[in-house]
Design an enzyme around this catalytic site. Structure first.
Site, PDB file in Angstrom:
ATOM      1  N   ASP A 152      -3.742   6.944   5.271  1.00  0.00           N
ATOM      2  CA  ASP A 152      -3.398   5.796   5.212  1.00  0.00           C
ATOM      3  C   ASP A 152      -4.009   5.176   6.687  1.00  0.00           C
ATOM      4  O   ASP A 152      -4.334   5.985   7.440  1.00  0.00           O
ATOM      5  CB  ASP A 152      -1.864   5.710   5.478  1.00  0.00           C
ATOM      6  N   GLU A 153      -3.906   3.869   6.604  1.00  0.00           N
ATOM      7  CA  GLU A 153      -4.376   3.200   8.115  1.00  0.00           C
ATOM      8  C   GLU A 153      -5.796   3.898   8.496  1.00  0.00           C
ATOM      9  O   GLU A 153      -6.064   4.347   9.661  1.00  0.00           O
ATOM     10  CB  GLU A 153      -3.613   3.453   9.147  1.00  0.00           C
TER      11      GLU A 153
ATOM     12  N   GLN B  57      -6.949  -5.435  10.354  1.00  0.00           N
ATOM     13  CA  GLN B  57      -5.700  -5.044  11.278  1.00  0.00           C
ATOM     14  C   GLN B  57      -6.232  -3.625  12.026  1.00  0.00           C
ATOM     15  O   GLN B  57      -5.154  -2.974  12.378  1.00  0.00           O
ATOM     16  CB  GLN B  57      -4.658  -4.354  10.467  1.00  0.00           C
TER      17      GLN B  57
ATOM     18  N   ARG C 225       3.320 -10.099  10.598  1.00  0.00           N
ATOM     19  CA  ARG C 225       4.694  -9.308  10.823  1.00  0.00           C
ATOM     20  C   ARG C 225       5.922 -10.063  10.033  1.00  0.00           C
ATOM     21  O   ARG C 225       6.862  -9.361   9.684  1.00  0.00           O
ATOM     22  CB  ARG C 225       4.896  -8.760  12.060  1.00  0.00           C
TER      23      ARG C 225
ATOM     24  N   LYS D 270       0.784  -1.215   0.013  1.00  0.00           N
ATOM     25  CA  LYS D 270      -0.049   0.144  -0.023  1.00  0.00           C
ATOM     26  C   LYS D 270       0.961   1.561   0.024  1.00  0.00           C
ATOM     27  O   LYS D 270       0.445   2.435  -0.551  1.00  0.00           O
ATOM     28  CB  LYS D 270      -0.971   0.061   1.271  1.00  0.00           C
ATOM     29  N   THR D 271       2.006   1.116   0.588  1.00  0.00           N
ATOM     30  CA  THR D 271       2.987   2.497   0.760  1.00  0.00           C
ATOM     31  C   THR D 271       3.226   2.623  -0.945  1.00  0.00           C
ATOM     32  O   THR D 271       3.488   3.940  -1.017  1.00  0.00           O
ATOM     33  CB  THR D 271       3.993   2.253   1.611  1.00  0.00           C
TER      34      THR D 271
END
Length: 635
Positions: free
Chosen positions: A222-223, A253, A584, A33-34
């Site tokens: 974002d997020e 998440q 992770r 996504k980044t």
């Protein structure tokens, strides 16, 4: 256009090429996504949108810096005019808007930002002034409740009406009002004010609202699943003009409900912008297929989610290791023994150990020390050290003469012969003797000289000036070994300050103070690159490691049962937290639990976490730790 689209998958390209109108990007863990955000910004610039017309918001300074670096690299590739987009956290955005436009809601330009510790100090003062018992009305609890209300955009005036004649709400209302009196008198804002007051400003002041809506024609957030009400409403009001808003999130998440985050904001986005477009990013670039399959099996049990299935082009990878320990001591020894094996086999130090509760780090630290393994506990922050906070207090008091919390901190540091009684008399306006008037006058003169230095010198030179002119450095030089270490920390602060030397006037010092108070735990990561990282799963959100250990997988600990809420929503969030822990890992994942664990001095018998049974047995390899501290693998 190849430089923008060449290394993107089809859905990433859709997210990048969508120009106008609301866009919702549902991005799974490790789905790039980044990269998609950075390329989207570069695409907008390539289409003639000025970089300064773009606003990008994320949740940590670390993520903002990474995004800024990626975007700048892309723009430099084609030599676009480098007016960098405004990339920041919500709180940094609030500071920017309030410093420039906050007067209509009573926010002066030179306001101070309180960290949690300073805010708690004022809360204690408010409770004491009201004659209330701090044991009955715990300052930290009051602070936490008020923070939650501020995040929900409830003001203390509104809460006073809500409280009515009820005992505890009435007491909370009185404390809150007294707390706000102190903040106003000291020209200070706490962490939550930075977002809530920005929203109230834009709602109230048409001029400011119009300015920022027109300034930022394209907004990326974002997020988005981590936004609370104040962040969600601020996003809406900023995007109301052009509605060119792109939000990226993943309900799977969402792990921060305890601080007000509401994953339903993703659903609300669809209702707020019925003309929206949805893009789903499902290709994972981080983890092996084994890890992804385990994560999928865990999270599919949740009902409150938007279905998606992550897939990877990577190889199947190693099985997931599972270890059953007799107690937490054996669990820690297994973990550190395995870490040494990993380091010896490939020199690989990209390792983290994740746990559900902070207290679990102690036994792991002891085991790391015993085996000579360098480690870093996330959460030990440089800016929270006493000597750093003292120097910052000099700077804030120089910039804001009303900041009593800072003045009280350093008026007698280093010792100037100004005792507690004199300080109390000074702050209460009582007449002082000529001797004490002279001493306090000297202190105030020092603050004036620091203020003058701030306006005319580089931040690094200002720090050196404060250390010398205040007598702080000389005082430490006359101390013991601990004071020598404090001097080293202050010299490191000078190095940090030099990063801000390119900013004009007081802007450099203001920016440094802002970054320090808004720093998250993750911002300390890069300082100790070769160390094993020990951290809570919450702290690991957004990070990735080749080797991940998740310890303490026992019912009651993970999922946690310590908050009095054991309903289905709580369990689903705990399951999302386990999903975050699993995802992770890039290559190796190690899970462990203890049959007994000592908690608060009492030995407790445990059963394995219910989440472990969600992972298919064929993905798991059991491991045993023998008395010779060797690993015997049982297929």
């Amino acid at each position: 256009m190849d430089f923008l689209l060449g290394n993107l998958n089809e859905n990433q390209k859709k997210a990048v090429l969508h120009k106008n109108g609301p866009l919702l990007v549902l991005a799974g863990a490790g789905a790039g996504k980044t990269r998609a955000i950075a390329h989207r910004v570069a695409y907008l610039v390539s289409q003639g949108i000025g970089p300064d017309r773009i606003l990008a918001i994320t949740f940590t300074n670390k993520a903002a810096n990474e995004m800024r670096e990626r975007i700048n690299n892309l723009l430099q590739t084609k030599n676009y005019e480098l007016k960098t987009p405004f990339i920041s956290t919500f709180h940094s955005l609030g500071v920017h808007i309030l410093r420039n436009s906050g007067r209509p809601v009573g926010v002066p330009r030179d306001f101070s930002i309180l960290d949690k510790e300073d805010g708690l100090s004022i809360m204690k003062t408010a409770i004491k002034e009201l004659g209330m018992d701090p044991k009955q009305f715990q300052p930290s609890k009051m602070q936490s409740i008020i923070s939650k209300y501020k995040g929900d955009l409830v003001t203390n005036e509104e809460f006073e009406v809500m409280a009515g004649n009820d005992f505890f709400p009435g007491a909370l209302s009185r404390v809150w009002s007294k707390y706000e009196e102190h903040l106003k008198r000291q020209k200070a804002l706490d962490f939550d004010d930075l977002v809530s007051k920005t929203f109230f400003l834009l709602r109230k002041d048409a001029k400011a609202r119009g300015h920022y809506q027109n300034l930022w024609q394209y907004i990326l957030i974002d997020e988005y699943q981590d936004t609370n009400k104040s962040q969600y409403e601020l996003s809406k009001i900023l995007a109301a003009g052009h509605k060119n808003i792109c939000v990226i999130g993943d309900i799977d998440q969402s792990i921060y409900s305890w601080r007000g985050a509401d994953f339903r904001n993703i659903v609300n986005f669809e209702n707020d912008y019925p003309e929206h477009t949805i893009v789903v990013l499902e290709e994972n670039y981080r983890s092996t297929q084994t890890i992804l399959e385990a994560a999928a099996k865990v999270i599919e049990k949740n009902k409150m989610r938007k279905p998606k299935r992550l897939f990877s082009q990577k190889e199947k990878g190693a099985e997931i290791s599972l270890f059953e320990a007799m107690d937490e001591q054996e669990e820690a020894e297994f973990v550190t023994h395995k870490i040494r094996e990993l380091i010896k086999s490939g020199g690989n130090s990209d390792i983290t150990v994740l746990y559900r509760a902070n207290y679990q780090s102690r036994i792991l630290e002891e085991s790391c020390l015993k085996r000579g393994i360098p480690y870093q506990v996330l959460g030990t922050q440089f800016y929270h050290r006493k000597e750093i906070k003292d120097i910052f207090a000099f700077l804030r008091a120089a910039l804001n003469s009303e900041s009593l919390v800072d003045i009280k901190r350093i008026i007698n540091i280093p010792p100037r012969g100004i005792g507690k009684v004199t300080i109390l008399n000074y702050f209460s306006g009582k007449k002082l003797s000529e001797e004490f008037q002279k001493k306090i006058g000297g202190f105030l003169k020092l603050l004036e000289s620091i203020k003058e230095k701030i306006t005319e010198s580089r931040p690094s030179d200002v720090i050196r000036f404060v250390m010398k002119e205040s007598g702080y450095e000389k005082h430490l030089e006359q101390g013991g070994n601990d004071d020598k270490e404090r001097i080293e920390n202050l010299r490191e602060l000078v190095s940090i300050a030099s990063r801000y030397d390119n900013l004009p006037g007081r802007e450099g010092i203001e920016k440094m103070l802002e970054d320090a108070v808004l720093m998250s735990e993750q911002d300390t990561l890069d300082k100790n690159g070769g160390a094993v990282r020990l951290m809570t799963v919450h702290s690991a959100k957004g990070l990735e490691f080749k080797n991940v250990f998740v310890v303490g997988l026992e019912d009651g600990l993970f999922p946690h049962s310590g908050f009095g809420d054991s309903g289905p929503e709580k369990e689903e969030e705990e399951r999302r937290l386990f999903y975050v822990a699993i995802t992770r890992a890039k290559e190796r994942l190690f899970l462990s639990f203890s049959l007994s664990r000592t908690i608060f001095g009492a030995k407790q018998l445990n059963i394995p976490s219910r989440f472990l049974s969600d992972i298919p047995e064929y993905l798991i390899k059991l491991e045993e730790y023998d008395k010779r501290r060797e690993i015997i693998e049982i297929e």
